[in-house]
Scaffold this active site. Structure first.
Site, PDB file in Angstrom:
ATOM      1  N   ARG A   1       8.571  14.237  19.673  1.00 12.50           N
ATOM      2  CA  ARG A   1       7.532  14.910  18.918  1.00 12.50           C
ATOM      3  C   ARG A   1       7.950  16.349  18.630  1.00 12.50           C
ATOM      4  NH1 ARG A   1       2.178  15.573  20.272  1.00 12.50           N
ATOM      5  NH2 ARG A   1       2.061  13.398  20.798  1.00 12.50           N
TER       6      ARG A   1
ATOM      7  N   GLU B   1      -5.528   8.959  14.515  1.00 11.00           N
ATOM      8  CA  GLU B   1      -6.865   8.721  15.028  1.00 11.00           C
ATOM      9  C   GLU B   1      -7.759   9.754  14.331  1.00 11.00           C
ATOM     10  OE1 GLU B   1      -9.104   8.647  19.349  1.00 11.00           O
ATOM     11  OE2 GLU B   1      -6.927   8.828  19.298  1.00 11.00           O
TER      12      GLU B   1
ATOM     13  N   LYS C   1      -4.780  18.084  18.984  1.00 15.83           N
ATOM     14  CA  LYS C   1      -6.070  18.087  18.303  1.00 15.83           C
ATOM     15  C   LYS C   1      -7.183  18.512  19.245  1.00 15.83           C
ATOM     16  CE  LYS C   1      -5.297  14.018  16.517  1.00 15.83           C
ATOM     17  NZ  LYS C   1      -5.513  12.693  15.965  1.00 15.83           N
TER      18      LYS C   1
HETATM   19  P1  ATP Z   1      -2.698  15.057  19.287  1.00 14.19           P
HETATM   20  O1  ATP Z   1      -2.222  14.980  20.692  1.00 14.19           O
HETATM   21  O2  ATP Z   1      -2.322  16.312  18.594  1.00 14.19           O
HETATM   22  O3  ATP Z   1      -4.125  14.722  19.129  1.00 14.19           O
HETATM   23  P2  ATP Z   1      -2.043  12.403  18.640  1.00 14.19           P
HETATM   24  O4  ATP Z   1      -0.690  11.828  18.838  1.00 14.19           O
HETATM   25  O5  ATP Z   1      -3.108  12.021  19.582  1.00 14.19           O
HETATM   26  O6  ATP Z   1      -1.871  13.963  18.519  1.00 14.19           O
HETATM   27  P3  ATP Z   1      -2.687  10.747  16.434  1.00 14.19           P
HETATM   28  O7  ATP Z   1      -3.723  10.924  15.401  1.00 14.19           O
HETATM   29  O8  ATP Z   1      -2.831   9.664  17.405  1.00 14.19           O
HETATM   30  O9  ATP Z   1      -2.561  12.146  17.189  1.00 14.19           O
HETATM   31  O10 ATP Z   1      -1.240  10.723  15.761  1.00 14.19           O
HETATM   32  C1  ATP Z   1      -0.891  10.071  14.580  1.00 14.19           C
HETATM   33  C2  ATP Z   1       0.610   9.982  14.542  1.00 14.19           C
HETATM   34  O11 ATP Z   1       1.194  11.284  14.523  1.00 14.19           O
HETATM   35  C3  ATP Z   1       1.148   9.269  15.756  1.00 14.19           C
HETATM   36  O12 ATP Z   1       2.114   8.334  15.339  1.00 14.19           O
HETATM   37  C4  ATP Z   1       1.756  10.379  16.571  1.00 14.19           C
HETATM   38  O13 ATP Z   1       2.841   9.928  17.332  1.00 14.19           O
HETATM   39  C5  ATP Z   1       2.187  11.380  15.507  1.00 14.19           C
HETATM   40  N1  ATP Z   1       2.239  12.732  16.062  1.00 14.19           N
HETATM   41  C6  ATP Z   1       1.248  13.418  16.662  1.00 14.19           C
HETATM   42  N2  ATP Z   1       1.676  14.614  17.105  1.00 14.19           N
HETATM   43  C7  ATP Z   1       2.983  14.715  16.752  1.00 14.19           C
HETATM   44  C8  ATP Z   1       3.993  15.712  16.923  1.00 14.19           C
HETATM   45  N3  ATP Z   1       3.752  16.860  17.548  1.00 14.19           N
HETATM   46  N4  ATP Z   1       5.227  15.459  16.434  1.00 14.19           N
HETATM   47  C9  ATP Z   1       5.479  14.310  15.800  1.00 14.19           C
HETATM   48  N5  ATP Z   1       4.592  13.323  15.611  1.00 14.19           N
HETATM   49  C10 ATP Z   1       3.350  13.512  16.081  1.00 14.19           C
HETATM   50 MG    MG Z   2      -4.120  10.333  19.870  1.00 12.22          MG
END
Ligand code: ATP
Ligand code: MG
Length: 551
Positions: free
Chosen positions: A262, A36, A272
């Site tokens: 994760r 995102e 983020k």
């Molecule tokens: P955050 O909570 O840090 O904002 P998010 O999952 O909302 O992370 P996205 O941009 O939606 O961030 O994530 C893009 C991809 O990265 C998704 O497939 C998500 O599952 C993966 N991802 C995010 N954080 C992790 C993590 N700590 N370990 C492994 N994969 C991750």
């Molecule tokens: Mg997200």
């Protein structure tokens, strides 16, 4: 790409192996990385990037970069640019760059299809009411009074929602599944909501936006994704993912969602939202502050893509949540740098040394190896003269036990130069040390084959007149655990010092890394290093606190 990178066998690859054997997708492996665009990528994303891209590589498949931009919140070109830079820097290339928002018309059509099939309805309950009606893990939910609206009424209301006839939150579109399902996500989840918000791609074309659980399977299916890899929090959402595809008839072959744990890292906050807060509140100097766990921060800190990929490989992929010690990441960085970067003499906390029996006007060029592990990296010449500097902690006026470095009466090796004996400590009026008076033995010149006697200590040095002052920023973890076991901001995460470097360091280019002999690894900061002023970030120390498991 390094050879070992495609060797991982993890549970996801076993699933893919089975799919290939059964011919489920005709041998195709199509993955995607779906960020995102609401912040910079962090080391957790690196795990997902490595997994998605190397999986596609391993099977000769494809991996798309898909911006998951269905949520019309503030999305910034700065984020988009940084995401692309970071993925490329890690060493990967996407097959296609896609925007989930470009499927809004198809998602809308899919929603109308569900309505026509009697699988979705417009509901007037408020968000709180919907929550209350949903029930709990132990009690079934209650059906919405709007659940049995006719197809015609639902179609009319949904179209009116799209036309902007209602305010935010007044109505939603819900799937008609099962209010008694043991899985709360299946109790008539919301598919579309009203939000009178501009979208960065679609402007004000839409005032209704699809929910993640409805949008994601549709995005995957449209793109022909075979294996939709996501983190464990979505495991409970998989039945809904499948329901959307099955109910729309996009089932054979359908993308399949596979969840993995994760990455969590000790001493690291990795969301983020929280990282953005640090940036907005000025707790750090931006998304690429060298203390940040963002890819941009790690890059500026001097971490290498090779080290990060190696780390992602070593932590593996599993279904069990755990926290990885950050010392493992540091270990990977150190291992990568030690075979790559040249060594330089840099003096922290300088103490002046005068070699009293060395001719006043004489200087010599001493030849020192650039990297003792890699002879092919050659040597460099550095000047030696009568006045030098050594590190403050390489001298003790009153030595402790087993101290083999400089102290009055002791002889040490000045690395790559001569044996030097400390004769006298000259002090200022206030009692502080002004300089050390030492003598050298011309017979002991490095490389002369001298074997007359041995000394126990070897220390490094710089010549006083040619030494270059540099700024060094020593970084520590941004977060530390307090006594109560909570993660709190470390007030001492950045310390700036000046140091004296051998002359060649004046040529350091932004982004160039070195080992400062006996101190650690340092990178010339890309933003602040100029022709005139060299500013270095500490990358990682020399010693590992990480214990490799015995094999
Ligand atoms: P955050 O909570 O840090 O904002 P998010 O999952 O909302 O992370 P996205 O941009 O939606 O961030 O994530 C893009 C991809 O990265 C998704 O497939 C998500 O599952 C993966 N991802 C995010 N954080 C992790 C993590 N700590 N370990 C492994 N994969 C991750
Ligand atoms: Mg997200």
């Amino acid at each position: 790409m390094a050879e070992n990178e495609n060797k991982t066998v993890n549970f996801i690859h076993r699933i893919i192996d089975e799919d290939i054997a059964s011919g489920k997708y005709g041998g195709k492996v199509y993955t995607r990385f779906p960020p995102e665009p609401n912040g910079y990528l962090h080391i957790g994303h690196a795990k997902s990037i490595c997994l998605n891209f190397t999986t596609a590589q391993k099977y000769g498949g494809r991996c798309n970069l898909r911006y998951d931009d269905t949520n019309p919140v503030k999305e910034d070109v700065e984020y988009v640019d940084s995401i692309e830079e970071d993925i490329r820097w890690l060493g990967f290339n996407w097959d296609k760059k896609l925007w989930a928002s470009s499927y809004f018309p198809k998602m809308y059509e899919a929603a109308e299809t569900l309505i026509r099939q009697g699988d979705a309805y417009v509901c007037d309950l408020s968000a709180e009411e919907i929550r209350a009606y949903r029930g709990t893990l132990t009690t079934p939910g209650k059906e919405s009074p709007y659940r049995n609206r006719s197809v015609e009424e639902n179609l009319r209301l949904f179209r009116e929602m799209r036309e902007g006839r209602y305010g935010d939150g007044e109505k939603v579109l819900r799937a008609k599944i099962d209010m008694a399902s043991p899985n709360l996500n299946m109790r008539d989840p919301v598919l579309y909501r009203i939000a009178h918000v501009e979208h960065h791609n679609t402007g004000s074309t839409w005032c209704i936006y699809p929910m993640y659980d409805f949008a994601h399977p549709i995005e995957d299916a449209i793109e022909g994704v075979t294996h939709s890899i996501c983190t464990l929090e979505f495991e409970d959402h998989r039945p809904l993912y499948d329901w959307v595809l099955k109910t729309l008839g996009w089932w054979d072959p359908r993308p399949q969602q596979i969840e993995f744990a994760r990455l969590n890292l000790s001493n690291t906050v990795m969301s983020k939202r929280l990282l953005k807060k640090l940036v907005d509140e000025g707790a750090v100097e931006g998304w690429d502050d060298p203390r940040m766990p963002t890819i941009a921060g790690l890059r500026r800190r001097g971490y290498t893509p090779e080290a990060i990929r190696d780390f992602c490989e070593r932590i593996g992929v599993s279904k069990a949540n755990s926290t990885v010690e950050i010392s493992l990441l540091e270990h990977c960085v150190r291992e990568d740098l030690q075979g790559k970067v040249p060594s330089r003499n840099v003096i922290f906390d300088p103490v002046k040394v005068v070699i009293t029996n060395y001719p006043e006007e004489q200087t010599e060029e001493m030849e020192l190896e650039n990297n003792r592990n890699v002879p092919a990296m050659g040597t460099r010449k550095i000047p030696f003269g009568r006045e030098l500097y050594v590190d403050g902690n390489d001298f003790m006026e009153v030595p402790v036990k087993k101290y083999f470095r400089l102290f009055p009466g002791n002889e040490v090796r000045f690395k790559g130069a001569y044996f030097i004996t400390c004769q006298d400590v000259v002090k200022n009026e206030d009692g502080s040390i002004r300089e050390l008076h030492c003598t050298y033995d011309p017979a002991t010149r490095s490389g002369s084959g001298f074997e007359g006697r041995k000394v126990k200590g070897t220390i490094h040095w710089v010549e006083a007149k040619t030494a270059v002052p540099i700024r060094i920023r020593e970084y520590d973890y941004l977060y530390v655990e307090n006594e109560a076991g909570e993660m709190v901001l470390n007030p001492d995460s950045k310390r700036e010092i000046t140091a004296l470097a051998e002359p060649s360091v004046a040529e350091a280019q932004p982004g160039e890394s070195f080992q400062f002999f006996r101190h650690g690894y340092y990178i010339a900061d890309v933003k602040e290093t100029t022709e005139k002023e060299k500013v270095f970030n500490s990358i990682v120390g020399l010693k590992s606190s990480f214990k490799t498991k015995k094999k």
